[in-house]
Design a protein around this motif. Structure first.
Motif, PDB file in Angstrom:
ATOM      1  N   ALA A  95       0.973  -1.090   0.011  1.00 22.38           N
ATOM      2  CA  ALA A  95       0.054   0.059  -0.032  1.00 22.38           C
ATOM      3  C   ALA A  95       0.832   1.236   0.130  1.00 22.38           C
ATOM      4  CB  ALA A  95      -0.894   0.056   1.106  1.00 22.38           C
ATOM      5  N   GLY A  96       0.431   2.030  -0.878  1.00 25.89           N
ATOM      6  CA  GLY A  96       1.078   3.580  -1.048  1.00 25.89           C
ATOM      7  C   GLY A  96       2.595   3.405  -1.809  1.00 25.89           C
ATOM      8  N   ASN A  97       3.005   2.208  -2.129  1.00 26.77           N
ATOM      9  CA  ASN A  97       4.363   2.259  -3.038  1.00 26.77           C
ATOM     10  C   ASN A  97       4.064   2.821  -4.132  1.00 26.77           C
ATOM     11  OD1 ASN A  97       4.590   0.197  -0.887  1.00 26.77           O
ATOM     12  ND2 ASN A  97       6.477  -0.303  -1.742  1.00 26.77           N
ATOM     13  N   ARG A  98       5.290   3.581  -4.712  1.00 25.29           N
ATOM     14  CA  ARG A  98       5.092   4.339  -6.036  1.00 25.29           C
ATOM     15  C   ARG A  98       5.475   3.228  -7.139  1.00 25.29           C
ATOM     16  NH1 ARG A  98       6.326   9.493  -6.891  1.00 25.29           N
ATOM     17  NH2 ARG A  98       5.088   9.792  -5.183  1.00 25.29           N
ATOM     18  N   LEU A  99       4.620   3.457  -8.217  1.00 23.18           N
ATOM     19  CA  LEU A  99       4.570   2.644  -9.275  1.00 23.18           C
ATOM     20  C   LEU A  99       4.938   3.358 -10.502  1.00 23.18           C
ATOM     21  CD1 LEU A  99       3.775   0.015 -10.819  1.00 23.18           C
ATOM     22  CD2 LEU A  99       1.595   0.905 -11.058  1.00 23.18           C
ATOM     23  N   GLN A 100       5.991   3.055 -11.310  1.00 27.38           N
ATOM     24  CA  GLN A 100       6.266   3.780 -12.640  1.00 27.38           C
ATOM     25  C   GLN A 100       6.110   2.951 -13.584  1.00 27.38           C
ATOM     26  OE1 GLN A 100      10.635   4.523 -11.719  1.00 27.38           O
ATOM     27  NE2 GLN A 100      10.175   6.327 -10.688  1.00 27.38           N
ATOM     28  N   ALA A 101       5.652   3.349 -14.846  1.00 23.44           N
ATOM     29  CA  ALA A 101       5.326   2.424 -16.002  1.00 23.44           C
ATOM     30  C   ALA A 101       5.729   3.382 -17.135  1.00 23.44           C
ATOM     31  CB  ALA A 101       3.921   2.585 -16.036  1.00 23.44           C
ATOM     32  N   SER A 102       5.873   2.780 -18.312  1.00 26.42           N
ATOM     33  CA  SER A 102       6.311   3.218 -19.665  1.00 26.42           C
ATOM     34  C   SER A 102       5.502   2.224 -20.551  1.00 26.42           C
ATOM     35  CB  SER A 102       7.675   3.342 -19.816  1.00 26.42           C
ATOM     36  OG  SER A 102       8.253   2.052 -19.917  1.00 26.42           O
ATOM     37  N   VAL A 103       5.412   2.516 -21.905  1.00 22.72           N
ATOM     38  CA  VAL A 103       4.651   1.991 -22.800  1.00 22.72           C
ATOM     39  C   VAL A 103       5.713   2.176 -24.124  1.00 22.72           C
ATOM     40  CG1 VAL A 103       3.024   3.910 -23.646  1.00 22.72           C
ATOM     41  CG2 VAL A 103       2.721   1.514 -24.277  1.00 22.72           C
ATOM     42  N   TYR A 104       5.764   1.329 -24.638  1.00 27.09           N
ATOM     43  CA  TYR A 104       6.768   0.928 -25.946  1.00 27.09           C
ATOM     44  C   TYR A 104       6.135   0.365 -26.906  1.00 27.09           C
ATOM     45  CZ  TYR A 104      10.607  -0.578 -28.979  1.00 27.09           C
ATOM     46  OH  TYR A 104      11.701  -0.724 -29.739  1.00 27.09           O
ATOM     47  N   SER A 105       6.303   0.861 -28.225  1.00 28.82           N
ATOM     48  CA  SER A 105       5.595   0.048 -29.443  1.00 28.82           C
ATOM     49  C   SER A 105       6.673   0.085 -30.479  1.00 28.82           C
ATOM     50  CB  SER A 105       4.521   0.886 -30.015  1.00 28.82           C
ATOM     51  OG  SER A 105       4.880   2.190 -30.086  1.00 28.82           O
ATOM     52  N   GLU A 106       6.374  -1.200 -31.545  1.00 25.06           N
ATOM     53  CA  GLU A 106       7.499  -1.328 -32.522  1.00 25.06           C
ATOM     54  C   GLU A 106       6.726  -2.275 -33.340  1.00 25.06           C
ATOM     55  OE1 GLU A 106      11.241  -2.975 -31.502  1.00 25.06           O
ATOM     56  OE2 GLU A 106      10.221  -4.758 -30.879  1.00 25.06           O
ATOM     57  N   ARG A 107       7.158  -2.299 -34.815  1.00 22.07           N
ATOM     58  CA  ARG A 107       6.288  -2.896 -35.609  1.00 22.07           C
ATOM     59  C   ARG A 107       6.646  -4.571 -35.371  1.00 22.07           C
ATOM     60  NH1 ARG A 107       8.506  -4.328 -41.749  1.00 22.07           N
ATOM     61  NH2 ARG A 107       6.856  -5.788 -42.547  1.00 22.07           N
ATOM     62  N   GLN A 108       5.666  -5.477 -35.412  1.00 16.73           N
ATOM     63  CA  GLN A 108       5.931  -6.775 -35.409  1.00 16.73           C
ATOM     64  C   GLN A 108       5.786  -7.466 -36.870  1.00 16.73           C
ATOM     65  OE1 GLN A 108       2.588  -8.130 -32.680  1.00 16.73           O
ATOM     66  NE2 GLN A 108       4.071  -9.364 -31.716  1.00 16.73           N
ATOM     67  N   LEU A 109       6.898  -8.017 -37.147  1.00 18.08           N
ATOM     68  CA  LEU A 109       7.079  -8.634 -38.374  1.00 18.08           C
ATOM     69  C   LEU A 109       5.981  -9.870 -38.577  1.00 18.08           C
ATOM     70  CD1 LEU A 109      10.725  -8.788 -39.296  1.00 18.08           C
ATOM     71  CD2 LEU A 109       9.121  -7.393 -40.576  1.00 18.08           C
ATOM     72  N   ASN A 110       5.735 -10.538 -37.646  1.00 15.51           N
ATOM     73  CA  ASN A 110       4.964 -11.674 -37.755  1.00 15.51           C
ATOM     74  C   ASN A 110       4.367 -12.010 -36.332  1.00 15.51           C
ATOM     75  OD1 ASN A 110       3.441 -13.901 -37.926  1.00 15.51           O
ATOM     76  ND2 ASN A 110       5.114 -15.037 -38.939  1.00 15.51           N
ATOM     77  N   PRO A 111       3.087 -11.314 -35.974  1.00 14.15           N
ATOM     78  CA  PRO A 111       2.462 -11.534 -34.549  1.00 14.15           C
ATOM     79  C   PRO A 111       2.007 -13.067 -34.265  1.00 14.15           C
ATOM     80  CG  PRO A 111       1.169 -10.307 -36.167  1.00 14.15           C
ATOM     81  CD  PRO A 111       2.355 -10.605 -36.690  1.00 14.15           C
ATOM     82  N   LEU A 112       1.936 -13.677 -35.449  1.00 15.92           N
ATOM     83  CA  LEU A 112       1.393 -15.120 -35.500  1.00 15.92           C
ATOM     84  C   LEU A 112       2.660 -16.115 -35.787  1.00 15.92           C
ATOM     85  CD1 LEU A 112      -1.863 -14.675 -37.219  1.00 15.92           C
ATOM     86  CD2 LEU A 112      -1.470 -14.646 -34.850  1.00 15.92           C
ATOM     87  N   ALA A 113       3.720 -15.872 -35.118  1.00 18.37           N
ATOM     88  CA  ALA A 113       5.140 -16.848 -35.692  1.00 18.37           C
ATOM     89  C   ALA A 113       4.891 -18.160 -35.446  1.00 18.37           C
ATOM     90  CB  ALA A 113       6.394 -16.256 -34.859  1.00 18.37           C
TER      91      ALA A 113
END
Length: 299
Positions: A95-113
């Protein structure tokens, strides 16, 4: 840096070309970047091989961090709601602890490899569309919970994109517990994919470059197409030299394009196509009129 040790390693019994050796670092070994070098000739100035690694103090984690989010592919402008749960290993919520977050995106050549190995989705122009965004910090509530929204701006992309949310839950002293969660984003419910039937993006000169085409949804289920418009483009690069005061002499090129072949195709099942090529650079473009997206592959 300083040289810690130098040892002679002999081949193992399982083969004359196989070497295996265990290194034990002293308990007071300094932390930081280390390098292991191997030489066939001990007197050689340059190593035949080298490998760098980090030496760090190991401190066991005192908290656990669980991430939950809806399964399946994202699409359109939809965001990903991530449920965060942080707890101390002895059971109490963080409880009360600090949460840091980030979001990263890049192309997926094959999402169904796993289901469609060797296929390529999307447009190579999206290879440069890598992006990382830091999200505002937040604190966990009394139950050690938080909800974080990942909303990457992907509406201009024509390729499947990998979306990765990275989360760091900080202990009171500032040491983080790090976890991540990944999902795929699709620009349309169905996408065309192409599989080159040659290796390393190099087809045989003066022959037919063969490909396999399919059109699937995010579950890898085949989706027929009433029409696909296929175009083979030859890219001729004309190189030149130029001089400027800042860089001196440097090279560049202009590209002239020639449409070698254009055809339409009714896709009723996974289909092979063959396109004539000579020496040089080419790209295949496959327009899906239903989704208005173009799959591009260069070779």
């Amino acid at each position: 840096g300083s040289n810690l040790s130098q040892q002679l390693v002999k081949p193992r019994d399982i083969g004359q070309a196989y070497f295996q050796h265990a290194l034990t670092l002293p308990t007071d070994a300094p932390t930081g970047r280390w390098m292991l070098q191997a030489r066939v000739d001990p007197a050689a100035k340059l190593p035949d091989a080298q490998w760098t690694f980090q030496v760090e103090e190991f401190l066991p984690e005192r908290m656990k961090l669980d991430l939950k989010a809806p399964e399946g592919a994202m699409s359109g402008t939809a965001s990903l709601e991530v449920q965060v749960q942080g707890d101390y290993l002895y059971g109490a919520p963080a409880a009360g602890n600090r949460l840091q977050a980030s979001v990263y995106s890049e192309r997926q050549l094959n999402p169904l490899a796993q289901k469609l190995p060797g296929f390529i989705f999307g447009d190579f122009a999206d290879d440069k569309a890598k992006k990382r965004e830091e999200l505002p910090d937040s604190d966990l509530d009394e139950q050690g919970k938080a909800e974080v929204t990942l909303a990457p701006a992907l509406s201009e992309r024509s390729s499947p994109m990998l979306v990765r949310g990275s989360f760091s839950l900080l202990e009171s002293g500032g040491r983080p517990v790090v976890r991540s969660i990944e999902r795929s984003w699709w620009p349309a419910p169905q996408l065309v994919a192409i599989r080159p039937l040659f290796d390393r993006n190099v087809a045989q000169e003066g022959a037919l470059a063969e490909f396999e085409l399919t059109r699937v949804d995010s579950a890898a289920k085949f989706q027929p197409a009433k029409e696909l418009q296929i175009k083979l483009v030859y890219e001729e690069r004309q190189w030149y030299w130029r001089y400027d005061e800042g860089r001196g002499w440097n090279s560049g090129f202009n590209t002239q394009e020639e449409v070698v072949e254009a055809r339409s195709l009714v896709l009723k099942d996974r289909t092979k196509i063959a396109l004539p090529v000579r020496w040089g650079r080419y790209r295949v473009e496959i327009l899906d009129p239903e989704t208005k997206l173009t799959t591009r592959y260069g070779f």
